[in-house]
Design a protein around this motif. Structure first.
Motif, short mmCIF file in Angstrom:
data_model
loop_
_atom_site.label_atom_id
_atom_site.label_comp_id
_atom_site.label_asym_id
_atom_site.label_seq_id
_atom_site.Cartn_x
_atom_site.Cartn_y
_atom_site.Cartn_z
N ALA A 9 35.77 48.92 62.15
CA ALA A 9 36.86 47.96 62.09
C ALA A 9 36.37 46.57 62.49
O ALA A 9 36.72 45.58 61.86
CB ALA A 9 37.99 48.41 63.02
N LEU A 10 35.53 46.55 63.51
CA LEU A 10 34.99 45.27 63.96
C LEU A 10 34.16 44.62 62.86
O LEU A 10 34.27 43.44 62.58
CB LEU A 10 34.12 45.46 65.22
CG LEU A 10 34.93 45.68 66.50
CD1 LEU A 10 33.99 46.09 67.63
CD2 LEU A 10 35.70 44.43 66.87
N ARG A 11 33.35 45.47 62.22
CA ARG A 11 32.50 44.94 61.16
C ARG A 11 33.34 44.45 59.99
O ARG A 11 33.05 43.44 59.39
CB ARG A 11 31.54 46.02 60.67
CG ARG A 11 30.36 46.18 61.60
CD ARG A 11 29.60 47.42 61.27
NE ARG A 11 28.56 47.66 62.25
CZ ARG A 11 28.02 48.83 62.45
NH1 ARG A 11 28.43 49.87 61.76
NH2 ARG A 11 27.09 48.98 63.34
N ALA A 12 34.38 45.22 59.71
CA ALA A 12 35.22 44.84 58.57
C ALA A 12 35.91 43.51 58.81
O ALA A 12 36.13 42.74 57.89
CB ALA A 12 36.27 45.92 58.30
N SER A 13 36.24 43.25 60.07
CA SER A 13 36.95 42.01 60.34
C SER A 13 35.98 40.86 60.61
O SER A 13 36.35 39.70 60.55
CB SER A 13 37.89 42.18 61.53
OG SER A 13 37.14 42.53 62.68
N ALA A 29 28.75 35.27 51.87
CA ALA A 29 27.59 35.91 51.28
C ALA A 29 27.21 37.16 52.06
O ALA A 29 26.60 38.07 51.52
CB ALA A 29 26.42 34.95 51.23
N GLY A 30 27.60 37.21 53.31
CA GLY A 30 27.23 38.34 54.15
C GLY A 30 28.15 39.54 54.00
O GLY A 30 27.89 40.58 54.57
N LEU A 31 29.22 39.42 53.23
CA LEU A 31 30.23 40.48 53.13
C LEU A 31 29.67 41.82 52.69
O LEU A 31 29.93 42.84 53.30
CB LEU A 31 31.32 40.06 52.15
CG LEU A 31 32.59 39.50 52.76
CD1 LEU A 31 33.52 39.03 51.65
CD2 LEU A 31 33.28 40.54 53.63
N GLU A 47 34.32 48.87 49.89
CA GLU A 47 33.49 47.81 49.28
C GLU A 47 34.30 47.03 48.25
O GLU A 47 34.23 45.80 48.18
CB GLU A 47 32.26 48.42 48.61
CG GLU A 47 31.15 48.75 49.57
CD GLU A 47 29.98 49.45 48.89
OE1 GLU A 47 29.76 49.20 47.68
OE2 GLU A 47 29.29 50.23 49.57
N GLN A 48 35.09 47.78 47.46
CA GLN A 48 35.88 47.11 46.43
C GLN A 48 36.93 46.18 47.04
O GLN A 48 37.17 45.08 46.53
CB GLN A 48 36.58 48.15 45.53
CG GLN A 48 35.60 48.90 44.63
CD GLN A 48 36.33 49.85 43.69
OE1 GLN A 48 37.48 49.63 43.33
NE2 GLN A 48 35.66 50.91 43.30
N ILE A 49 37.53 46.61 48.15
CA ILE A 49 38.56 45.78 48.77
C ILE A 49 37.92 44.56 49.42
O ILE A 49 38.50 43.46 49.45
CB ILE A 49 39.46 46.59 49.74
CG1 ILE A 49 40.88 45.99 49.78
CG2 ILE A 49 38.88 46.66 51.13
CD1 ILE A 49 41.93 46.88 50.41
N ALA A 50 36.70 44.75 49.93
CA ALA A 50 35.98 43.61 50.50
C ALA A 50 35.69 42.57 49.41
O ALA A 50 35.83 41.36 49.62
CB ALA A 50 34.69 44.08 51.16
N GLU A 51 35.30 43.06 48.24
CA GLU A 51 35.05 42.16 47.12
C GLU A 51 36.33 41.44 46.70
O GLU A 51 36.32 40.24 46.42
CB GLU A 51 34.51 42.94 45.91
CG GLU A 51 33.03 43.24 45.99
CD GLU A 51 32.62 44.25 44.91
OE1 GLU A 51 33.22 44.24 43.82
OE2 GLU A 51 31.71 45.05 45.19
N GLN A 74 43.63 43.78 45.97
CA GLN A 74 43.68 44.27 47.36
C GLN A 74 44.84 45.24 47.56
O GLN A 74 44.70 46.29 48.18
CB GLN A 74 43.81 43.10 48.34
CG GLN A 74 42.57 42.25 48.45
CD GLN A 74 42.81 41.07 49.39
OE1 GLN A 74 43.18 41.23 50.54
NE2 GLN A 74 42.59 39.87 48.88
N ILE A 75 46.00 44.86 47.03
CA ILE A 75 47.19 45.71 47.19
C ILE A 75 47.01 47.03 46.43
O ILE A 75 47.35 48.10 46.92
CB ILE A 75 48.45 44.96 46.72
CG1 ILE A 75 48.74 43.81 47.69
CG2 ILE A 75 49.65 45.91 46.64
CD1 ILE A 75 49.81 42.85 47.23
#
Lengths: 265, 242
Positions: free
Chosen positions: A49-53, A61-63, A113-117, A127-128
């Protein structure tokens, strides 16, 4: 209900269903996280969770690399596949852990990964659209991780009754452990379709209760998961077929109440 | 005979608990398990005889029995004008009635792979509309497969004829658990059961293979009849087993 269509949504479904197709890449990237305790799982989930946020402050670029570092992994079982026999066969345990749970892990990582993109591209629609898939596969990962941990072979305490605060709460709320099991099994039997039954604790009042959840909806929010039983057909069908009441009865012989006690606050 | 004895047992149990209400002929639970139009092993190797027997004689039977039980309680609640009890039983009725409806339609829309019914050429009008809707039968199957594999949990995938004014459109619809296709203007053409009990003994977690293989045993003749016919025609099987 997630992933299902209402009458109003049906017409456009024809052309767009392929985007909902779950692509599963079999993977051998199973990583041992050793003896999985609740705290370890939580720590691992927290790190994710921490990483995701984190990317909100990091460069965009780091996503992608952040998402890869935060990947969920299939936890090892704390016992052999055959260790829960005769309540649950080794074959069920192996398929359930190595195939079903692995698919939830793989798909969760994929859709994460897809939602991060989608976030990176500021694509709110995407996203939804991905959120139910995150809920389903993330829920599947959480539920199964907790489930493996709240089971144990009889030689490792499986079936030994709860003690201490949890025992007291069960007796206060349900009269006795047997009466609690009876109500829990009634809840399990009443699930219409796939789902789980959980002994939960209300985070506001501390009270315990029995709740059922559809599909892979995880116990989050107001309630804290204490003990979960998987009522999906894949959890019992090879051993019990349509006689699910027999599975619900037998599984109490391998419930790890010690693990449940540790989850209670 | 088993069914009759089950029913009369539940009738007796219910009647003794719920006195002084007495059931007349009208309140007798009416539904029975439909016979399969083929043998349990007739869909081999795509669906095993073991799956078919459990699915029909156990799972479908349980929906029928539970539906009749729920209707009995409902009749009692109506008789005593207990609106709370009536409402509280609606979901149970929907679930078990849905299970009975869905499985009754499902058995009829399957056929042995070697039969002429199992070829899409048995459904010329439906095939035309499928081709004009999705581009080709192949693309239709791909879209159907994607919908089936996208189900999260138990449910069904259906090809549905939707009547919109004077027009008839085809649509792929997924439904959760045992929700049936009963909307206004909707005719279920054929359905595929995606509950794990429909494939697990044979395919285990490989549900994509089940979804591929089931095309070999789709009864296109039944599908064509439902496509051409009215909504009432599609559900006629239910009336045959009352």
């Amino acid at each position: 209900m997630n992933g299902h269509t209402s009458a109003e949504e049906r017409a456009p479904l024809q052309k767009s269903t392929s985007s909902l197709h779950i692509h599963i890449q079999p993977t051998d990237s199973r990583t041992s996280i050793g003896n999985m305790s609740t705290s370890l799982f939580r720590a691992s989930a927290l790190r994710c969770a921490l990483r995701a946020s984190a990317p909100t402050t990091a460069s965009r670029a780091g996503l992608a690399s952040t998402a890869i570092r935060g990947k969920a992994t299939l936890p090892d079982l704390a016992y052999d596949y055959g260790a829960l026999e005769p309540s649950i066969s080794g074959k069920i345990m192996e398929l359930h852990h190595k195939n079903h749970h692995q698919t939830y892990v793989t798909s969760f990582n994929n859709f994460s990964e897809q939602i991060a993109e989608a976030k990176q591209q500021e694509n709110i629609q995407a996203q939804i659209a991905l959120q139910p898939l995150i809920n389903f596969h993330g829920g599947g990962h959480i539920n199964h991780t907790l489930f493996w941990e709240n089971l144990a072979p009889t030689s490792q305490g499986g079936g030994d009754p709860p003690t201490g605060a949890l025992s007291k709460k069960i007796n206060d709320s349900y009269g006795s452990l047997d009466s609690f099991k009876e109500k829990f099994n009634t809840a399990l039997a009443g699930i219409q379709g796939s789902g789980w039954a959980w002994l939960v604790q209300d985070t506001q009042t501390g009270a315990i209760g029995i709740k059922t959840y559809a599909n892979q909806d995880p116990v989050v929010g107001q309630f804290r998961p204490i003990l979960g039983i998987d009522a999906w057909e894949h959890a019992y069908y090879l051993d019990y077929q349509n006689r699910k009441a027999e599975y619900f009865k037998a599984i109490w012989n391998v419930v790890n109440w010690k693990a449940a006690e540790k989850r209670l606050k | 005979m088993v069914l009759i004895s089950l029913l009369s047992t539940s009738l007796r149990a219910f009647a003794s608990e719920q006195q002084p209400f007495e059931f007349g002929e009208m309140a007798r639970p009416p539904f029975t398990l439909p016979k399969l139009p083929y043998a349990y092993d007739a869909l081999e190797p795509y669906i095993s005889a073991q799956i078919m027997e459990l699915h029909h004689s156990k799972h479908h039977q349980t929906y029928v029995t539970s539906l009749n039980d729920a209707l009995l309680f409902q009749a009692q609640a109506v008789h005593t004008t207990n609106i709370v009890s009536q409402v509280s039983h609606q979901q149970l009725i929907k679930f078990h009635a849905g299970g009975h409806i869905n499985h009754s339609l499902f058995w009829e829309n399957l056929a042995p792979a070697s039969s002429s019914e199992a070829k899409s050429s048995a459904a010329p009008k439906l095939s035309n509309q499928i081709a004009s809707t999705w581009g080709s039968e192949e693309k239709f199957r791909e879209a159907f497969k994607a919908a089936l594999l996208g189900l999260q949990g138990s449910g069904w995938g259906w090809l549905v004829k939707v009547e919109v004014g004077q027009e008839q459109r085809l649509s792929i619809v997924t439904t959760k658990d045992q929700d049936p296709i009963v909307g206004k203007g909707e005719v279920p053409v054929f359905g595929i059961d995606m509950w794990e009990h429909a494939y697990y003994l044979q395919y285990l977690n490989g549900k994509a293979a089940y979804v591929e293989n089931i095309w070999n045993v789709i009864n296109w003749k039944t599908a064509e009849e439902r496509f051409i016919g009215t909504r009432e025609d599609a559900f006629k099987i239910l009336k045959a087993y009352v």
